[in-house]
Design a protein around this motif. Structure first.
Motif, PDB file in Angstrom:
ATOM      1  N   GLU A   1      41.741  39.040  40.028  1.00 55.62           N
ATOM      2  CA  GLU A   1      43.121  38.602  39.844  1.00 55.62           C
ATOM      3  C   GLU A   1      43.826  38.651  41.197  1.00 55.62           C
ATOM      4  O   GLU A   1      43.868  39.693  41.840  1.00 55.62           O
ATOM      5  N   SER A   2      44.380  37.507  41.626  1.00 55.22           N
ATOM      6  CA  SER A   2      45.049  37.440  42.926  1.00 55.22           C
ATOM      7  C   SER A   2      46.445  36.867  42.767  1.00 55.22           C
ATOM      8  O   SER A   2      46.612  35.813  42.151  1.00 55.22           O
ATOM      9  N   LEU A   3      47.422  37.551  43.328  1.00 54.84           N
ATOM     10  CA  LEU A   3      48.791  37.058  43.331  1.00 54.84           C
ATOM     11  C   LEU A   3      48.956  36.167  44.556  1.00 54.84           C
ATOM     12  O   LEU A   3      48.759  36.610  45.684  1.00 54.84           O
ATOM     13  N   GLU A   4      49.303  34.918  44.312  1.00 60.40           N
ATOM     14  CA  GLU A   4      49.442  33.953  45.398  1.00 60.40           C
ATOM     15  C   GLU A   4      50.853  34.011  45.984  1.00 60.40           C
ATOM     16  O   GLU A   4      51.746  34.634  45.419  1.00 60.40           O
ATOM     17  N   GLU A   5      51.062  33.322  47.089  1.00 59.42           N
ATOM     18  CA  GLU A   5      52.342  33.338  47.783  1.00 59.42           C
ATOM     19  C   GLU A   5      53.483  32.778  46.931  1.00 59.42           C
ATOM     20  O   GLU A   5      54.632  33.150  47.109  1.00 59.42           O
ATOM     21  N   ASN A   6      53.165  31.868  46.006  1.00 62.97           N
ATOM     22  CA  ASN A   6      54.190  31.262  45.166  1.00 62.97           C
ATOM     23  C   ASN A   6      54.472  32.095  43.909  1.00 62.97           C
ATOM     24  O   ASN A   6      55.138  31.623  42.993  1.00 62.97           O
ATOM     25  N   HIS A   7      53.946  33.302  43.850  1.00 62.51           N
ATOM     26  CA  HIS A   7      54.129  34.263  42.760  1.00 62.51           C
ATOM     27  C   HIS A   7      53.358  33.908  41.493  1.00 62.51           C
ATOM     28  O   HIS A   7      53.586  34.509  40.451  1.00 62.51           O
ATOM     29  N   TYR A   8      52.479  32.931  41.560  1.00 60.60           N
ATOM     30  CA  TYR A   8      51.570  32.651  40.453  1.00 60.60           C
ATOM     31  C   TYR A   8      50.296  33.447  40.682  1.00 60.60           C
ATOM     32  O   TYR A   8      50.006  33.889  41.788  1.00 60.60           O
ATOM     33  N   THR A   9      49.518  33.600  39.623  1.00 58.95           N
ATOM     34  CA  THR A   9      48.285  34.374  39.684  1.00 58.95           C
ATOM     35  C   THR A   9      47.092  33.443  39.519  1.00 58.95           C
ATOM     36  O   THR A   9      47.120  32.519  38.698  1.00 58.95           O
ATOM     37  N   THR A  10      46.039  33.680  40.292  1.00 61.96           N
ATOM     38  CA  THR A  10      44.781  32.959  40.105  1.00 61.96           C
ATOM     39  C   THR A  10      43.732  33.948  39.608  1.00 61.96           C
ATOM     40  O   THR A  10      43.786  35.134  39.911  1.00 61.96           O
ATOM     41  N   PHE A  11      42.786  33.421  38.830  1.00 59.23           N
ATOM     42  CA  PHE A  11      41.689  34.223  38.292  1.00 59.23           C
ATOM     43  C   PHE A  11      40.382  33.582  38.731  1.00 59.23           C
ATOM     44  O   PHE A  11      40.041  32.485  38.275  1.00 59.23           O
ATOM     45  N   SER A  12      39.654  34.249  39.614  1.00 54.90           N
ATOM     46  CA  SER A  12      38.356  33.746  40.055  1.00 54.90           C
ATOM     47  C   SER A  12      37.262  34.644  39.492  1.00 54.90           C
ATOM     48  O   SER A  12      37.457  35.848  39.327  1.00 54.90           O
ATOM     49  N   SER A  13      36.126  34.039  39.212  1.00 49.22           N
ATOM     50  CA  SER A  13      35.011  34.785  38.635  1.00 49.22           C
ATOM     51  C   SER A  13      34.509  35.830  39.620  1.00 49.22           C
ATOM     52  O   SER A  13      34.286  35.534  40.796  1.00 49.22           O
ATOM     53  N   LEU A  14      34.338  37.053  39.151  1.00 48.56           N
ATOM     54  CA  LEU A  14      33.812  38.113  40.001  1.00 48.56           C
ATOM     55  C   LEU A  14      32.301  37.944  40.181  1.00 48.56           C
ATOM     56  O   LEU A  14      31.770  38.173  41.263  1.00 48.56           O
ATOM     57  N   SER A  15      31.621  37.492  39.141  1.00 53.25           N
ATOM     58  CA  SER A  15      30.164  37.311  39.196  1.00 53.25           C
ATOM     59  C   SER A  15      29.757  36.075  39.989  1.00 53.25           C
ATOM     60  O   SER A  15      28.675  36.030  40.563  1.00 53.25           O
ATOM     61  N   HIS A  16      30.628  35.067  39.981  1.00 51.77           N
ATOM     62  CA  HIS A  16      30.337  33.797  40.650  1.00 51.77           C
ATOM     63  C   HIS A  16      31.499  33.463  41.589  1.00 51.77           C
ATOM     64  O   HIS A  16      32.399  32.710  41.219  1.00 51.77           O
ATOM     65  N   PRO A  17      31.523  34.028  42.783  1.00 55.42           N
ATOM     66  CA  PRO A  17      32.653  33.850  43.704  1.00 55.42           C
ATOM     67  C   PRO A  17      32.956  32.381  43.994  1.00 55.42           C
ATOM     68  O   PRO A  17      32.056  31.549  44.072  1.00 55.42           O
ATOM     69  N   GLY A  18      34.248  32.090  44.104  1.00 54.18           N
ATOM     70  CA  GLY A  18      34.689  30.730  44.422  1.00 54.18           C
ATOM     71  C   GLY A  18      34.881  29.852  43.201  1.00 54.18           C
ATOM     72  O   GLY A  18      35.236  28.683  43.334  1.00 54.18           O
ATOM     73  N   ILE A  19      34.643  30.396  42.005  1.00 52.25           N
ATOM     74  CA  ILE A  19      34.821  29.637  40.768  1.00 52.25           C
ATOM     75  C   ILE A  19      36.092  30.142  40.092  1.00 52.25           C
ATOM     76  O   ILE A  19      36.219  31.332  39.811  1.00 52.25           O
ATOM     77  N   TYR A  20      37.031  29.223  39.825  1.00 49.66           N
ATOM     78  CA  TYR A  20      38.351  29.586  39.312  1.00 49.66           C
ATOM     79  C   TYR A  20      38.573  29.122  37.883  1.00 49.66           C
ATOM     80  O   TYR A  20      38.067  28.071  37.472  1.00 49.66           O
ATOM     81  N   LEU A  21      39.338  29.908  37.148  1.00 51.84           N
ATOM     82  CA  LEU A  21      39.808  29.536  35.821  1.00 51.84           C
ATOM     83  C   LEU A  21      40.884  28.482  36.032  1.00 51.84           C
ATOM     84  O   LEU A  21      41.822  28.695  36.814  1.00 51.84           O
TER      85      LEU A  21
END
Length: 190
Positions: free
Chosen positions: A141-161
């Protein structure tokens, strides 16, 4: 007089040193306990069916319902249906009520309240609901600069929900963290 002054200063220094040692010992004990719990969790994740124990259920305590709003298109709320389909719906439904729970700092799992299914990401970048929690269900879970959150796969880096402009789950391998389709905003359930 010099001796009593030194003794007078020595006592507070000894007390401070003792307090620091106790804090250090407590921190080590908490860290050891955390490592033991993580080890048990990893052990139970290997193959619970083989050992005859039920699959692990990582959610503990009070379940708080929330919505994850994606700003793509007309705006969609992430949902997981009973058949395991992950997608979005403009107006919130019972299938869009989710529980985002922390596994460790910056790593979360997402579970549908109504269906009980965990949102997981395959190696191909396809989001789906699963009955059993696995490493594919862990998201960074990463909080981006625009205050939205991104969810990327921990098992498969670089793959986003991600959700498409039509509210369908997008293939996570074809999107990046800066695209609006990957940006989610937690909202309170009505």
């Amino acid at each position: 007089m010099l001796i009593t002054m030194d003794a007078h200063l020595l006592f507070p220094c000894l007390m401070m040193l003792l307090a620091m040692c106790m804090d250090y010992h407590c921190a080590d004990a908490n860290e050891d306990q955390g490592n033991q719990l993580r080890g048990l969790w990893r052990l139970s994740m290997k193959d619970p069916k083989q050992k005859g124990v039920p699959p692990p259920h990582p959610i503990r305590g009070l379940v708080k319902q929330q919505l994850l709003y994606c700003r793509v298109g007309i705006g969609y709320h992430l949902q997981v249906l009973s058949n395991g389909t992950v997608g979005g719906v403009h107006e919130p439904t019972e299938h869009s009520l989710l529980k985002v729970f922390a596994m460790k700092r910056g790593v979360v799992g997402i579970r549908g309240i109504k269906t009980g299914l965990y949102i997981c990401m395959s190696q191909e970048g396809i989001a789906h609901g699963a009955v059993q929690f696995s490493s594919d269900c862990l998201f960074k879970e990463s909080l981006e600069e625009n205050h939205y959150t991104t969810f990327s796969s921990l098992s498969h880096p670089g793959i986003y929900l991600a959700l498409s402009h039509k509210g369908e789950a997008k293939r996570g391998t074809s999107v990046g963290r800066l695209q609006p389709c990957t940006h989610f905003l937690p909202r309170r359930a009505p």
